[in-house]
Design a protein around this motif. Structure first.
Motif, PDB file in Angstrom:
ATOM      1  N   GLN B   7      -9.162   2.739   7.586  1.00  0.00           N
ATOM      2  CA  GLN B   7      -8.042   1.956   7.034  1.00  0.00           C
ATOM      3  C   GLN B   7      -8.292   1.619   5.550  1.00  0.00           C
ATOM      4  O   GLN B   7      -7.341   1.606   4.747  1.00  0.00           O
ATOM      5  CB  GLN B   7      -7.848   0.672   7.851  1.00  0.00           C
ATOM      6  N   GLN B   8      -9.605   1.394   5.208  1.00  0.00           N
ATOM      7  CA  GLN B   8      -9.891   1.146   3.787  1.00  0.00           C
ATOM      8  C   GLN B   8      -9.557   2.376   2.961  1.00  0.00           C
ATOM      9  O   GLN B   8      -8.976   2.287   1.883  1.00  0.00           O
ATOM     10  CB  GLN B   8     -11.386   0.817   3.625  1.00  0.00           C
ATOM     11  N   TRP B   9      -9.923   3.558   3.469  1.00  0.00           N
ATOM     12  CA  TRP B   9      -9.627   4.791   2.742  1.00  0.00           C
ATOM     13  C   TRP B   9      -8.127   5.070   2.682  1.00  0.00           C
ATOM     14  O   TRP B   9      -7.621   5.579   1.692  1.00  0.00           O
ATOM     15  CB  TRP B   9     -10.358   5.963   3.415  1.00  0.00           C
ATOM     16  N   MET B  10      -7.415   4.664   3.755  1.00  0.00           N
ATOM     17  CA  MET B  10      -5.948   4.852   3.750  1.00  0.00           C
ATOM     18  C   MET B  10      -5.325   4.021   2.618  1.00  0.00           C
ATOM     19  O   MET B  10      -4.443   4.483   1.885  1.00  0.00           O
ATOM     20  CB  MET B  10      -5.366   4.412   5.108  1.00  0.00           C
ATOM     21  N   SER B  11      -5.818   2.781   2.499  1.00  0.00           N
ATOM     22  CA  SER B  11      -5.289   1.895   1.461  1.00  0.00           C
ATOM     23  C   SER B  11      -5.594   2.464   0.068  1.00  0.00           C
ATOM     24  O   SER B  11      -4.721   2.486  -0.813  1.00  0.00           O
ATOM     25  CB  SER B  11      -5.925   0.504   1.622  1.00  0.00           C
ATOM     26  N   GLN B  12      -6.839   2.942  -0.104  1.00  0.00           N
ATOM     27  CA  GLN B  12      -7.223   3.513  -1.399  1.00  0.00           C
ATOM     28  C   GLN B  12      -6.415   4.791  -1.695  1.00  0.00           C
ATOM     29  O   GLN B  12      -6.029   5.033  -2.850  1.00  0.00           O
ATOM     30  CB  GLN B  12      -8.720   3.834  -1.412  1.00  0.00           C
ATOM     31  N   LEU B  14      -3.389   5.415  -0.669  1.00  0.00           N
ATOM     32  CA  LEU B  14      -2.023   5.039  -1.059  1.00  0.00           C
ATOM     33  C   LEU B  14      -1.983   4.547  -2.513  1.00  0.00           C
ATOM     34  O   LEU B  14      -0.981   4.721  -3.206  1.00  0.00           O
ATOM     35  CB  LEU B  14      -1.496   3.938  -0.135  1.00  0.00           C
ATOM     36  N   ASP B  15      -3.096   3.937  -2.951  1.00  0.00           N
ATOM     37  CA  ASP B  15      -3.141   3.457  -4.346  1.00  0.00           C
ATOM     38  C   ASP B  15      -3.582   4.577  -5.303  1.00  0.00           C
ATOM     39  O   ASP B  15      -3.685   4.354  -6.512  1.00  0.00           O
ATOM     40  CB  ASP B  15      -4.131   2.285  -4.472  1.00  0.00           C
ATOM     41  N   TRP B  40      -0.748   5.173   9.241  1.00  0.00           N
ATOM     42  CA  TRP B  40      -0.698   5.818   7.910  1.00  0.00           C
ATOM     43  C   TRP B  40       0.737   6.123   7.498  1.00  0.00           C
ATOM     44  O   TRP B  40       1.157   5.851   6.362  1.00  0.00           O
ATOM     45  CB  TRP B  40      -1.575   7.085   7.968  1.00  0.00           C
ATOM     46  N   TRP B  43       2.459   2.890   6.577  1.00  0.00           N
ATOM     47  CA  TRP B  43       2.040   2.389   5.264  1.00  0.00           C
ATOM     48  C   TRP B  43       2.673   3.217   4.143  1.00  0.00           C
ATOM     49  O   TRP B  43       3.076   2.688   3.121  1.00  0.00           O
ATOM     50  CB  TRP B  43       0.519   2.437   5.159  1.00  0.00           C
ATOM     51  N   GLN B  44       2.757   4.482   4.359  1.00  0.00           N
ATOM     52  CA  GLN B  44       3.375   5.351   3.346  1.00  0.00           C
ATOM     53  C   GLN B  44       4.852   5.006   3.135  1.00  0.00           C
ATOM     54  O   GLN B  44       5.354   4.975   2.015  1.00  0.00           O
ATOM     55  CB  GLN B  44       3.244   6.818   3.793  1.00  0.00           C
ATOM     56  N   GLY B  47       5.125   1.786   1.316  1.00  0.00           N
ATOM     57  CA  GLY B  47       4.785   2.033  -0.097  1.00  0.00           C
ATOM     58  C   GLY B  47       5.943   2.653  -0.849  1.00  0.00           C
ATOM     59  O   GLY B  47       6.263   2.250  -1.974  1.00  0.00           O
TER      60      GLY B  47
END
Lengths: 151, 172
Positions: B7-12, B14-15, B40, B43-44, B47
């Motif tokens: 989840q941390q990598w997913m957030s990164q 997306l950023d 994912w 979140w996309q 975003g």
């Protein structure tokens, strides 16, 4: 409280004192009047209007039938009633007056003399600001009118 | 990799801060874990909605641009007011007030000039002068007392017989 009572007493003493201080000159003022004597020559000779008579001429024209009214003399005298006074007129006449206060009015005894001869003698009671008109003595092809007012 | 790391990598990702190598490993993880793939995707989607909303806001103006806009707007308002000021603007209000004042002043002057002043009004009955008596020492004279109805003034008049007085030597 005694202190409060003292203050209240002092208040009334001051009030009475003020009433006395103010009342004395007020009473004196009521006894003092200004006598205004206006001598007018009325005739039928044509002449220019005399602006010094603006205050009374329109009244005289309503009362009398003269063509012209000319200013002869005006005397304003401060009187403390009761009193008596004498006004010498430019025509040689003398007007003697005794005045006193009577029921809020002024009672005046008036005598109009030519030399030693009493032309008119009358006693009238009039209010301040209301003129009395005396007249009739012949003078210079006309007649004299005396407007007497106390203010 | 565990779930938290994913989840941390997913957030990164997306950023845009995730490296290509990690991005590749994240794709492998998502392929193996369908529940994280759903997350994912969500979140996309969020975003992309946020980016669309931000893009809809107009770009901020500089203070100079803002003042220029205010000045232009004020100029427009002034020009619009100037076009009808004589018919309903502030000047019209002043002109109306002035006209009303002039009318009132003229009325007061007219009233004071053409109506009788208190001096010219007749003396009231209660204020009239009272004559107690009248006399004269002149035999040929006749005293008269009367109150003039028009003015309310009391007149004390002595009529002299001129001929008789001249006979008696009165100079007048």
């Amino acid at each position: 409280m005694p202190v409060r009572n003292k203050l209240r007493g002092s208040y009334w003493i001051v009030c009475l004192g003020l009433m006395g201080v103010l009342g004395v000159p007020l009473a004196a003022a009521q006894q003092t009047v200004t006598m205004d004597v206006l001598l007018i020559h009325a005739s039928d000779r044509p002449a220019a209007l005399d602006t010094r008579l603006d205050r009374v001429e329109f009244r005289l024209r309503r009362i009398f039938g003269f063509e012209h009214y000319g200013f002869l003399q005006q005397e304003r005298t401060l009187l403390t009633l009761p009193t008596q006074t004498r006004v010498r007129l430019v025509t040689g006449h003398v007007v003697q007056l005794r005045a006193e206060r009577l029921n809020g009015r002024i009672r005046a005894h008036i005598e109009w003399y030519q030399d030693q001869e009493r032309l008119v003698a009358t006693t009238i009671t009039q209010r301040r600001g209301v003129p009395a008109i005396l007249g009739g003595p012949p003078h210079d092809e006309g007649n004299l009118i005396l407007v007497l007012e106390f203010e | 990799m565990n779930k938290l790391k994913a989840q941390q990598w997913m957030s990164q990702a997306l950023d845009g801060e995730l490296s290509a190598r990690r991005r590749q490993r994240l794709e492998q993880w998502l392929a193996a874990h369908p529940e994280d793939r759903v997350l994912w995707d969500q979140w996309q989607q969020i975003g992309s909605q946020l980016r669309a909303a931000v893009e809809a806001v107009p770009p901020l103006r500089s203070s100079a641009q803002a003042w220029a806009g205010i000045r232009a707007e004020l100029d427009d308002q002034k020009a619009a007011a100037g076009a009808w000021t004589w018919f309903g603007g502030r000047s019209a209000a002043w002109a109306g007030s002035l006209a009303a004042l002039l009318i009132i002043a003229t009325g007061v002057w007219w009233w004071s000039f053409y109506t009788p002043t208190p001096v010219s009004t007749a003396v009231a009955e209660v204020d009239r002068t009272q004559v107690e008596w009248i006399d004269t020492d002149i035999e040929s004279a006749m005293p008269v007392v009367y109150t003039d109805a028009g003015t309310g003034l009391t007149v004390i008049w002595v009529s002299f017989d001129e001929e008789k007085r001249e006979d008696n030597g009165y100079a007048g």
